[in-house]
Design a protein around this motif. Structure first.
Motif, PDB file in Angstrom:
ATOM      1  N   PRO A 202       0.821  -1.209   0.000  1.00 49.72           N
ATOM      2  CA  PRO A 202       0.000   0.000   0.000  1.00 49.72           C
ATOM      3  C   PRO A 202       0.858   1.264   0.000  1.00 49.72           C
ATOM      4  CG  PRO A 202       0.024  -0.978   2.181  1.00 49.72           C
ATOM      5  CD  PRO A 202       0.746  -1.933   1.275  1.00 49.72           C
ATOM      6  N   ILE A 203       0.239   2.354  -0.399  1.00 45.78           N
ATOM      7  CA  ILE A 203       0.880   3.669  -0.335  1.00 45.78           C
ATOM      8  C   ILE A 203       0.196   4.409   0.810  1.00 45.78           C
ATOM      9  CG2 ILE A 203       1.298   5.842  -1.534  1.00 45.78           C
ATOM     10  CD1 ILE A 203       1.133   4.202  -4.177  1.00 45.78           C
ATOM     11  N   ARG A 204       0.913   4.578   1.897  1.00 41.86           N
ATOM     12  CA  ARG A 204       0.351   5.204   3.103  1.00 41.86           C
ATOM     13  C   ARG A 204       0.667   6.697   3.086  1.00 41.86           C
ATOM     14  NH1 ARG A 204      -1.843   3.414   7.832  1.00 41.86           N
ATOM     15  NH2 ARG A 204      -1.281   4.510   9.727  1.00 41.86           N
ATOM     16  N   LEU A 205      -0.388   7.515   3.116  1.00 43.50           N
ATOM     17  CA  LEU A 205      -0.232   8.961   3.031  1.00 43.50           C
ATOM     18  C   LEU A 205      -1.120   9.679   4.040  1.00 43.50           C
ATOM     19  CD1 LEU A 205      -0.428   9.410  -0.851  1.00 43.50           C
ATOM     20  CD2 LEU A 205       1.632   9.500   0.556  1.00 43.50           C
ATOM     21  N   GLU A 206      -0.647  10.814   4.493  1.00 42.04           N
ATOM     22  CA  GLU A 206      -1.447  11.737   5.297  1.00 42.04           C
ATOM     23  C   GLU A 206      -2.237  12.589   4.309  1.00 42.04           C
ATOM     24  OE1 GLU A 206      -1.502  11.953   8.680  1.00 42.04           O
ATOM     25  OE2 GLU A 206      -0.036  10.351   8.879  1.00 42.04           O
ATOM     26  N   MET A 207      -3.552  12.485   4.328  1.00 38.21           N
ATOM     27  CA  MET A 207      -4.387  13.203   3.377  1.00 38.21           C
ATOM     28  C   MET A 207      -5.112  14.359   4.055  1.00 38.21           C
ATOM     29  SD  MET A 207      -3.634  11.379   0.782  1.00 38.21           S
ATOM     30  CE  MET A 207      -4.660  12.297  -0.353  1.00 38.21           C
ATOM     31  N   GLU A 208      -5.158  15.466   3.365  1.00 42.62           N
ATOM     32  CA  GLU A 208      -5.938  16.613   3.812  1.00 42.62           C
ATOM     33  C   GLU A 208      -7.385  16.409   3.361  1.00 42.62           C
ATOM     34  OE1 GLU A 208      -4.840  19.087   5.724  1.00 42.62           O
ATOM     35  OE2 GLU A 208      -2.884  18.104   5.758  1.00 42.62           O
ATOM     36  N   ALA A 209      -8.316  17.111   3.979  1.00 44.41           N
ATOM     37  CA  ALA A 209      -9.706  17.080   3.515  1.00 44.41           C
ATOM     38  C   ALA A 209      -9.717  17.545   2.063  1.00 44.41           C
ATOM     39  CB  ALA A 209     -10.571  17.979   4.380  1.00 44.41           C
ATOM     40  N   GLY A 210     -10.542  16.913   1.254  1.00 39.06           N
ATOM     41  CA  GLY A 210     -10.624  17.308  -0.147  1.00 39.06           C
ATOM     42  C   GLY A 210     -11.044  16.167  -1.040  1.00 39.06           C
ATOM     43  N   THR A 211     -10.999  16.409  -2.337  1.00 41.24           N
ATOM     44  CA  THR A 211     -11.397  15.437  -3.348  1.00 41.24           C
ATOM     45  C   THR A 211     -10.166  14.939  -4.083  1.00 41.24           C
ATOM     46  OG1 THR A 211     -13.523  16.539  -3.615  1.00 41.24           O
ATOM     47  CG2 THR A 211     -12.840  15.078  -5.395  1.00 41.24           C
ATOM     48  N   TYR A 212     -10.087  13.630  -4.253  1.00 41.07           N
ATOM     49  CA  TYR A 212      -8.952  12.991  -4.911  1.00 41.07           C
ATOM     50  C   TYR A 212      -9.481  11.993  -5.935  1.00 41.07           C
ATOM     51  CZ  TYR A 212      -6.537  14.911  -0.900  1.00 41.07           C
ATOM     52  OH  TYR A 212      -6.047  15.772   0.046  1.00 41.07           O
ATOM     53  N   PHE A 213      -8.662  11.679  -6.934  1.00 41.09           N
ATOM     54  CA  PHE A 213      -9.041  10.710  -7.954  1.00 41.09           C
ATOM     55  C   PHE A 213      -7.994   9.605  -7.980  1.00 41.09           C
ATOM     56  CE2 PHE A 213     -11.400  14.440  -8.985  1.00 41.09           C
ATOM     57  CZ  PHE A 213     -12.639  13.934  -9.347  1.00 41.09           C
ATOM     58  N   TRP A 214      -8.399   8.419  -7.500  1.00 37.15           N
ATOM     59  CA  TRP A 214      -7.534   7.254  -7.387  1.00 37.15           C
ATOM     60  C   TRP A 214      -7.389   6.577  -8.747  1.00 37.15           C
ATOM     61  CZ3 TRP A 214      -9.103   1.831  -7.258  1.00 37.15           C
ATOM     62  CH2 TRP A 214      -8.091   0.969  -6.848  1.00 37.15           C
ATOM     63  N   CYS A 215      -6.174   6.257  -9.125  1.00 34.68           N
ATOM     64  CA  CYS A 215      -5.874   5.569 -10.380  1.00 34.68           C
ATOM     65  C   CYS A 215      -6.372   4.132 -10.298  1.00 34.68           C
ATOM     66  CB  CYS A 215      -4.360   5.589 -10.623  1.00 34.68           C
ATOM     67  SG  CYS A 215      -3.809   4.494 -11.944  1.00 34.68           S
ATOM     68  N   THR A 216      -7.166   3.707 -11.271  1.00 36.53           N
ATOM     69  CA  THR A 216      -7.660   2.329 -11.316  1.00 36.53           C
ATOM     70  C   THR A 216      -6.909   1.470 -12.333  1.00 36.53           C
ATOM     71  OG1 THR A 216      -9.364   2.893 -12.937  1.00 36.53           O
ATOM     72  CG2 THR A 216      -9.995   2.990 -10.603  1.00 36.53           C
ATOM     73  N   CYS A 217      -6.208   2.105 -13.280  1.00 36.28           N
ATOM     74  CA  CYS A 217      -5.538   1.352 -14.351  1.00 36.28           C
ATOM     75  C   CYS A 217      -4.133   0.895 -13.976  1.00 36.28           C
ATOM     76  CB  CYS A 217      -5.472   2.183 -15.631  1.00 36.28           C
ATOM     77  SG  CYS A 217      -4.320   3.577 -15.588  1.00 36.28           S
ATOM     78  N   GLY A 218      -3.503   1.577 -13.027  1.00 35.67           N
ATOM     79  CA  GLY A 218      -2.154   1.235 -12.612  1.00 35.67           C
ATOM     80  C   GLY A 218      -1.063   1.863 -13.454  1.00 35.67           C
ATOM     81  N   LYS A 219      -1.408   2.666 -14.449  1.00 40.21           N
ATOM     82  CA  LYS A 219      -0.422   3.255 -15.352  1.00 40.21           C
ATOM     83  C   LYS A 219       0.059   4.644 -14.948  1.00 40.21           C
ATOM     84  CE  LYS A 219      -2.196   0.737 -19.327  1.00 40.21           C
ATOM     85  NZ  LYS A 219      -2.774   0.826 -20.664  1.00 40.21           N
ATOM     86  N   SER A 220      -0.615   5.276 -14.018  1.00 44.96           N
ATOM     87  CA  SER A 220      -0.272   6.645 -13.621  1.00 44.96           C
ATOM     88  C   SER A 220       1.158   6.742 -13.085  1.00 44.96           C
ATOM     89  CB  SER A 220      -1.246   7.136 -12.545  1.00 44.96           C
ATOM     90  OG  SER A 220      -0.855   8.404 -12.069  1.00 44.96           O
ATOM     91  N   ASP A 221       1.848   7.813 -13.451  1.00 40.90           N
ATOM     92  CA  ASP A 221       3.174   8.094 -12.900  1.00 40.90           C
ATOM     93  C   ASP A 221       3.059   8.800 -11.560  1.00 40.90           C
ATOM     94  OD1 ASP A 221       4.571   6.973 -15.046  1.00 40.90           O
ATOM     95  OD2 ASP A 221       4.494   8.857 -16.191  1.00 40.90           O
ATOM     96  N   ASN A 222       1.836   9.096 -11.138  1.00 42.63           N
ATOM     97  CA  ASN A 222       1.575   9.836  -9.900  1.00 42.63           C
ATOM     98  C   ASN A 222       0.790   8.968  -8.920  1.00 42.63           C
ATOM     99  OD1 ASN A 222       1.566  12.135  -8.233  1.00 42.63           O
ATOM    100  ND2 ASN A 222      -0.423  12.764  -8.998  1.00 42.63           N
ATOM    101  N   GLN A 223       1.163   7.693  -8.772  1.00 44.04           N
ATOM    102  CA  GLN A 223       0.446   6.761  -7.894  1.00 44.04           C
ATOM    103  C   GLN A 223       0.354   7.309  -6.472  1.00 44.04           C
ATOM    104  OE1 GLN A 223      -1.208   4.002  -8.661  1.00 44.04           O
ATOM    105  NE2 GLN A 223      -0.601   4.155 -10.802  1.00 44.04           N
ATOM    106  N   PRO A 224      -0.780   7.137  -5.840  1.00 46.39           N
ATOM    107  CA  PRO A 224      -1.941   6.342  -6.236  1.00 46.39           C
ATOM    108  C   PRO A 224      -2.985   7.136  -7.013  1.00 46.39           C
ATOM    109  CG  PRO A 224      -2.263   7.057  -3.999  1.00 46.39           C
ATOM    110  CD  PRO A 224      -0.911   7.604  -4.447  1.00 46.39           C
TER     111      PRO A 224
END
Length: 78
Positions: free
Chosen positions: A11-33
Motif C-alpha cells: 500500500p501507499i500510506r499517506l497523510e491526506m488533507e480534507a478534499g477530493t482525490y481521484f484514485w488511479c484504477t488502471c495502474g499506469k499513472s506516474d503519480n500513484q496512487p
C-alpha cells in the motif's frame, strides 16, 4: 475486461488533507496512487474519493483490493 497494471505490491500510506482525490484504477499513472490521465483510451476511469477531514490512508497500489481504493492485503496473494 482489461486487467490493471500492478505498480507495486504494497500500500501507499499517506497523510491526506480534507478534499477530493481521484484514485488511479488502471495502474499506469506516474503519480500513484492518483490518476494522471494515462487511462485514456482504455476501459478504466479514476475513482473519486472525498475526505471530509484529514486522515491517514493506506491506498491500494496493486489495484486488486476488494476494498476499492483502500488496501485490504490482496497484494500478498499476487
Amino acid at each position: 475486461m482489461e486487467t490493471p497494471e500492478i505498480p507495486q505490491k504494497a500500500p501507499i500510506r499517506l497523510e491526506m488533507e480534507a478534499g477530493t482525490y481521484f484514485w488511479c484504477t488502471c495502474g499506469k499513472s506516474d503519480n500513484q496512487p492518483f490518476c494522471d490521465g494515462k487511462h485514456k483510451g482504455s476501459s478504466f476511469s479514476p475513482e473519486k474519493v472525498v475526505f471530509e477531514e484529514a486522515k491517514t490512508v493506506s491506498w491500494c497500489a496493486c489495484k486488486h483490493s476488494g476494498n476499492g481504493t483502500f488496501c485490504d492485503g490482496s497484494h500478498k496473494s499476487l
